[in-house]
Design an enzyme around this catalytic site. Sequence first.
Site, PDB file in Angstrom:
ATOM      1  N   HIS A 110       0.814  -1.216   0.000  1.00  0.00           N
ATOM      2  CA  HIS A 110       0.000   0.000   0.000  1.00  0.00           C
ATOM      3  C   HIS A 110       0.843   1.258   0.000  1.00  0.00           C
ATOM      4  CE1 HIS A 110      -3.251  -2.796   1.848  1.00  0.00           C
ATOM      5  NE2 HIS A 110      -3.366  -2.727   0.540  1.00  0.00           N
ATOM      6  N   ILE A 227       1.281 -10.191  19.633  1.00  0.00           N
ATOM      7  CA  ILE A 227       2.366 -10.234  18.655  1.00  0.00           C
ATOM      8  C   ILE A 227       3.722  -9.860  19.279  1.00  0.00           C
ATOM      9  CG2 ILE A 227       3.215  -9.143  16.525  1.00  0.00           C
ATOM     10  CD1 ILE A 227       0.224  -8.823  15.744  1.00  0.00           C
TER      11      ILE A 227
END
Length: 239
Positions: A110, A227
């Site tokens: 992106h 994470i």
Amino acid sequence: MTMVAILSGAGISTDSGIPDYRGPNGLWRRDPEAERLVTYGPYMADPEVRRRSWLMRRDTPVLTAEPNAAHRAIAAFERTSGHALRVITQNVDGLHQAAGVPDRKVFELHGTVRSVVCTACHARSPMAEALERLEAGEPDPACRACGGILKPATVMFGQRLDPVVLGDAMSVAKAAEVFLAVGTSLQVQPAASLAGIAAEHGARLIIVNAEPTPYDALAAEVVREPIGTALPALLERLR
Ligand code: ZN
């Protein structure tokens, strides 16, 4: 030497203070006014949208954010594991490179918010420079080379992904022996399909995400832990 690919999404950057803006449930999708600021048509057509878009860039935490433990663990793995590492990212924050992963090993699906690009002559320049001009009194800075409309070097809603970057990401997915999808809901195409392509081509698919994804059934391993701790431990295991 193993070829390890990592596909990262918004979830890897939340510990750096960056919320999910563009995901299916992201901030922009929930606020139509904000979404216009990052949608190509309105941005190109309306100077007022551009003025507000530049102010929004100035005020988001993205440009001042620092890499977190997960970014640093990936960079350390790249430097010291002896394995070939490639990062495909849906994020525009540049934090993988800020942590030390070489630019050529990061594929930004992106684009990036660290640069701006001219929509007429395609010249690129640093975002910091555009924001300095904003501060100096130019509410919608134009390209210095040709006078064209400048925009962040991100893929806005309504724009196609760069076919070269996407092609490179596909090649990485096909070549990977281990494919880690980290902090991505795997709901935005074509980024999500890279996980399926990797699995089809024999990669061991590992998904690290708080929520279930459509690709969990294909995965050899699904990790739901945070994470920031789970990814460093997982990478240690892959050494
Ligand atoms: Zn230009």
